[in-house]
Structures are given as structure tokens and as C-alpha cells.
Motif scaffolding. Structure first.
Motif: not given
Length: 128
Positions: A8, A12, A15, A73-74, A76-77, A81, A99
């Protein structure tokens, strides 16, 4: 076949890098639009104005692509999380595949954007 692990933290990091690149592109597009506005006041030739409109449309389309990528992206973020909240340090196979596909799309978009910039700079050289 070599096994690659994407944790992760690495996802991140990638990203964050992509978002910085996208913000830069967005700023460049604003500058390019300013150049278009300058040229609109200088030229009345229909062919030149048609080319200006073409670039304006391309910049609008590319700005939309930037927005779409940032949104992806947001999303996936948010998933990352949620994995992190559960103390999962690694994504499942589906998310890693997702990804990697996204990474390919980003590479493709880089090339499209680079080609657009080259073409636009040639145009500016001719008409500025």
C-alpha cells in the motif's frame, strides 16, 4: 514468472507522483489557453482560427481526462486506506491488477499529452 509485491505504501507513493504530474499538466493547460487567447486577438484568418479552436477543444478534453484520472486516483486511495485500517499492508490480486492497468493508462496519457504539447509548440512557433 517473477512475483512482484506492491504494498500500500508503494501504491500511495505512485499516486502522489501521478497527482503532482497531473497538477502540473493542469497548470500548463491554463498557460496554453492564455496563449490561445493572445492569438485570437491577433488573427482573423479562418484557417488559423479553426486551428485555435482545435487546440482549445483538445485542451478542454485533456482537462477532462486529468479530472477523471484524479478522481480514479482518489477512489483507489480510499480503497487503500480501508485496507490500511484493517492492517492489511498489501492489496489483493484484483486491486493490484487494477493498479497496473491504471499505470499503463497513465503512461499512455503521458504520451498523448507530450504529442499534443509538441504539436501546439510547433503551431505557436508558426503563429506567435
Amino acid at each position: 514468472m517473477e512475483t512482484k509485491i506492491l504494498n500500500n505504501v508503494n501504491l500511495h507513493f505512485e499516486h502522489v507522483q501521478w497527482k503532482r504530474e497531473l497538477i502540473f499538466w493542469d497548470d500548463e493547460l491554463k498557460s496554453f489557453n492564455n496563449r490561445l487567447n493572445e492569438l485570437v486577438t491577433r488573427w482573423t484568418d479562418k484557417d488559423v482560427l479553426a486551428q485555435l479552436e482545435h487546440y482549445q477543444n483538445e485542451f478542454i478534453l485533456h482537462a477532462g481526462v486529468i479530472d477523471d484520472i484524479v478522481e480514479a486516483i482518489n477512489k483507489h486511495e480510499m480503497i487503500i486506506s480501508k485496507y490500511s485500517e484493517k492492517s492489511y499492508d498489501f492489496m489483493d490480486i484484483y486491486m493490484v491488477k487494477n493498479h497496473l492497468e491504471f499505470r499503463d493508462k497513465m503512461e499512455t496519457q503521458r504520451q498523448i499529452y507530450a504529442d499534443l504539447k509538441k504539436e501546439f509548440f510547433r503551431f505557436l512557433s508558426k503563429y506567435m
